[in-house]
Design an enzyme around this catalytic site. Structure first.
Site, PDB file in Angstrom:
ATOM      1  N   TYR A 165       0.841  -1.086   0.385  1.00 16.78           N
ATOM      2  CA  TYR A 165      -0.527   0.035  -0.193  1.00 16.78           C
ATOM      3  C   TYR A 165       0.816   1.145   0.115  1.00 16.78           C
ATOM      4  CZ  TYR A 165       0.999   0.846   4.758  1.00 16.78           C
ATOM      5  OH  TYR A 165       1.641   1.250   6.474  1.00 16.78           O
ATOM      6  N   LYS A 174       6.673  -2.133   1.481  1.00 19.28           N
ATOM      7  CA  LYS A 174       5.307  -1.598   1.943  1.00 19.28           C
ATOM      8  C   LYS A 174       4.105  -2.230   2.675  1.00 19.28           C
ATOM      9  CE  LYS A 174       3.525   3.240   3.332  1.00 19.28           C
ATOM     10  NZ  LYS A 174       3.995   3.787   4.317  1.00 19.28           N
ATOM     11  N   LEU A 213      11.615   0.938   6.941  1.00 19.44           N
ATOM     12  CA  LEU A 213      11.131   1.591   5.529  1.00 19.44           C
ATOM     13  C   LEU A 213      11.504   3.254   4.682  1.00 19.44           C
ATOM     14  CD1 LEU A 213       8.874   0.802   3.295  1.00 19.44           C
ATOM     15  CD2 LEU A 213       7.746   2.544   4.806  1.00 19.44           C
ATOM     16  N   GLU A 238      12.658   2.266  13.519  1.00 13.23           N
ATOM     17  CA  GLU A 238      11.528   3.428  13.636  1.00 13.23           C
ATOM     18  C   GLU A 238      10.528   3.103  13.724  1.00 13.23           C
ATOM     19  OE1 GLU A 238      10.497   2.410   8.905  1.00 13.23           O
ATOM     20  OE2 GLU A 238      10.045   0.866   9.708  1.00 13.23           O
TER      21      GLU A 238
END
Length: 286
Positions: free
Chosen positions: A33, A148, A206, A181
């Site tokens: 996505y 992702k 990411l 993250e």
């Protein structure tokens, strides 16, 4: 006005939008996505988001559901039909519908869903004025977080834990005690010397689109960036801390695990990055 979604070639009422129960996104989280911010009638950094979507699809060997040139048109149309001036547009691609089996199905068309929703930029600005709190959690995700993917259960659990702790984000921490993250954002600190620090994106996080644009914003403001790991201890002692994502831009972090960052108020460097962001980011008319 009722919301409209795009589902596999049709614009349908959001309340009636549905996919087949054997869609592999539902069965296996076998999909990817992207989320683009819509700001002042523009889709922000759309080419970069679509380039990352292409990479995610390639890494998972999922075919494009439409030609690459058509997808921007579909995003714009969904934004238009939902009358979104400020908000976000979400695109999801799965491997498609097939009888449940772990191996890739043959001759299955990938599935495409696009939705858009409005957001209040005033509310986001007010949150930036006060900042957010984060907690830290042990890293427990798969190794390919550079894709992702829709497989986000560890992120869901981490962000729920943050909510229960009165925080708004959770930072994943590796076995060396270094921040990786957030559950839906990249993590940054600002050193006492005013240097921006964020973990390298070659592995383990990411490569955020907003993160990438932030490098250009920092250069415009004459700020130095170091791509290196930083520990939770260093983050708590930093001059400033913040997160970046398509939905938060640069959002000040004022507390980590209950400990105030600096004076417990948003820092001036973070706020300057936030203010300058839209002057630098690529804006595609919606």
């Amino acid at each position: 006005m009722p919301r409209i979604a795009y589902v596999n070639g049709r614009y349908v009422a959001h309340a009636d939008a549905a996919v087949h129960i054997e869609d592999r996104g539902y069965q296996f989280a076998d999909g990817v996505y992207e989320v683009c911010e819509v700001a002042q009638g523009f889709i922000v950094d759309m080419p970069r988001h679509l380039a990352r979507l292409n990479r995610s699809l390639s890494e998972l060997s999922i075919d494009w559901p439409v030609t690459r040139g058509v997808l921007p048109l579909l995003l714009r149309e969904v934004v238009r039909r939902n009358q979104v001036v400020n908000g976000l547009v979400y695109v999801q691609v799965t491997r498609g519908v097939a009888s449940r089996d772990f191996v890739f199905p043959a001759d299955t068309l990938s599935s495409l869903v696009i939705t858009a929703r409005k957001a209040d930029p005033v509310a986001a600005a007010k949150r930036a004025e006060t900042g957010i709190k984060v907690i830290t959690v042990p890293e427990n995700r798969w190794d390919r977080v550079d894709i992702k993917s829709t497989g986000l259960l560890p992120n869901v659990l981490a962000k729920q834990k943050a909510k229960e702790a009165g925080a708004q984000e959770a930072w994943f921490v590796d076995t060396d005690g270094n921040v990786k993250e957030g559950g839906s954002s990249n993590a940054w600190i600002v050193t006492r010397d005013g240097v921006l620090v964020t973990r390298p994106a070659e592995h383990g996080i990411l490569r955020g689109i907003t993160r990438t644009t932030m490098f250009e914003v920092a250069a415009k403001l004459g700020l130095k960036i170091e791509e290196r790991g930083f520990s939770v201890t260093e983050a708590k002692a930093a001059r400033e801390a913040f997160i970046s994502s398509a939905t938060t831009i640069a959002m000040p972090v004022v507390a980590i695990d209950g400990a105030a960052v600096a004076n417990g108020h948003p820092g001036s460097i973070t706020l300057s990055l936030r203010q300058a962001f839209f002057d630098i980011a690529e804006k595609s008319p919606a």
